[in-house]
Design an enzyme around this catalytic site. Sequence first.
Site, short mmCIF file in Angstrom:
data_model
loop_
_atom_site.label_atom_id
_atom_site.label_comp_id
_atom_site.label_asym_id
_atom_site.label_seq_id
_atom_site.Cartn_x
_atom_site.Cartn_y
_atom_site.Cartn_z
N LYS A 62 0.86 -1.19 0.00
CA LYS A 62 0.00 0.00 0.00
C LYS A 62 0.89 1.23 0.00
O LYS A 62 1.97 1.23 0.61
CB LYS A 62 -0.88 -0.05 1.25
CG LYS A 62 -1.95 1.03 1.34
CD LYS A 62 -2.84 0.78 2.57
CE LYS A 62 -3.95 1.80 2.72
NZ LYS A 62 -4.85 1.51 3.85
N SER A 137 -9.69 1.29 2.74
CA SER A 137 -8.82 2.14 1.95
C SER A 137 -7.69 1.37 1.26
O SER A 137 -6.99 1.95 0.44
CB SER A 137 -8.22 3.23 2.83
OG SER A 137 -7.44 2.66 3.86
N SER A 161 -10.07 -1.27 6.86
CA SER A 161 -9.53 -1.04 5.52
C SER A 161 -8.80 -2.20 4.87
O SER A 161 -8.48 -2.13 3.69
CB SER A 161 -8.59 0.16 5.54
OG SER A 161 -9.33 1.33 5.42
N1 GLN Z 1 -13.66 3.72 6.23
C1 GLN Z 1 -12.90 4.05 7.39
C2 GLN Z 1 -12.46 5.51 7.30
O1 GLN Z 1 -12.72 6.13 6.33
C3 GLN Z 1 -11.76 3.11 7.56
C4 GLN Z 1 -10.50 3.50 6.91
C5 GLN Z 1 -9.30 2.68 7.29
O2 GLN Z 1 -9.36 1.63 7.92
N2 GLN Z 1 -8.14 3.21 6.93
O3 GLN Z 1 -11.88 6.05 8.18
#
Ligand code: GLN
Length: 473
Positions: A62, A137, A161
């Site tokens: 990532k 994400s 995420s």
């Molecule tokens: N959807 C969540 C957010 O927008 C989780 C994101 C994540 O785990 N990085 O914060």
Amino acid sequence: MRLCDYEHQEIKARCEAAAAKLQKLQPALNAVVTFCDIDEQLEALKERSTDGKLYGIPIVLKDNISTKGIRTTASSRILDNYIPVYDANIVERLKKEGAIIIAKASMDELGMGGTNKNAYTGKVNNPYDRKRISGGSSGGSAVLVAAGATAVSIGTDTGDSVRKPAAYNGIIGVKPTYGRISRYGIIPYASSLDHVGYFTTNVEDACTMLEVLAGRDDRDMTSSQREVGTYLADLNSDLQGKTIGVLDNVQDAIHEERIKANVEELCEKLAARGAKIVHVQMPQELMETILPVYLTIANAEATANHSNLDGIRFGMREDGESVEEVMKHSRTKGFSAYVRKRFIIGSYSLFVENQDKLFRKAQKIRRLLVDHYRALLDECDCILASAAPTVAPLEDEAMDEALGKEYLVADNHMQLGNFSGYPSMTLPSGFVDGLPIGVNITCRPFEEQMMFNIGKAIEEETGLANHTVEVKA
Ligand code: GLN
């Protein structure tokens, strides 16, 4: 140990094939931010021990994971030109075990989002249906494993995420216990919730990856001193004497009958193998606080963590008459409107006059949630629920902010794994209309072995080990 030329040629061919596959998939999936040069890494490999657990294995990271000399943008315009001068701890570990990094994958900007539509380089497409989202994400990392480009990839999980995109793409997503994997060199989002996680297509690989990534690192003060397990050697799918708790709040909030039935059928099979299946409940009013509590804490911590992205120290810089103006212009142009909105929410709950009624209140409710969650795990060895209430949404229907009960509870329950820090993983569990769905399991802290063992039993029942999808050009 030196490799003979023949072996080296074979590894080189494998990595080049994986790199070529990434290039070929790019127009369809848009999952890569930076393609990495592999020749130098292959040369360096000749000096490494051939016993490495990932010797000559291509891998994708990532793009919030710092890689020395390789651009690391976190899919944000503000870091478009940022080239780290050091490797993250996990990158050192991966290299030591012989992995070859072939790409940096797209993500929702700075980790904020669950769709991977919020990336500076645009939406990442789902390999099962390009009109659908990958989830986020860590969407770029997820789709590349789902499409068979690499066997494993790395993501991060602040609020699901890794585990949500795993469900949407029919692969395994693991988030181990908080502190199990060092976060040194990961661009932070919300420090009390951030975890390193990863994607694989089978439980054996999930065991190996944790053996590679986990372990004490003095440069991350939350890193655990506990010894890392021998997860693969100890893998055992026997369910006799194990109690699995189905989290009814989640299953009851799901509208799609086929997703509910998927968990029921799976539990019957696990019961037939000797598991005791029980139904567990969290207080419903607490479950409905998960998302607001999460957003309050995550946005506040993000606001503080990202105050260094100002165009002065590193990253993209816009002109201005004064230092303040440079910062203002750089931050205004460097972040998307979505990220700026989150910073405003975060700052608001950190105002002195708001701290008690927002930030501290959220922390208190987080504590209540974790206490209740922990009590459930006193009664059972693992909590099981559908990872998501739907298949991967179409681009336009993926709404981060729709506030129905299905969304509040069934779409966001995996954030309990971040509040608590407990180990949690998603496994593929079937298909609805040809699109993958997944099941999530969570265990007591540092009981990754239990999680992998139960995961292995699930995998044997679903028959979905090593499942990937062919993406047509
Ligand atoms: N959807 C969540 C957010 O927008 C989780 C994101 C994540 O785990 N990085 O914060």
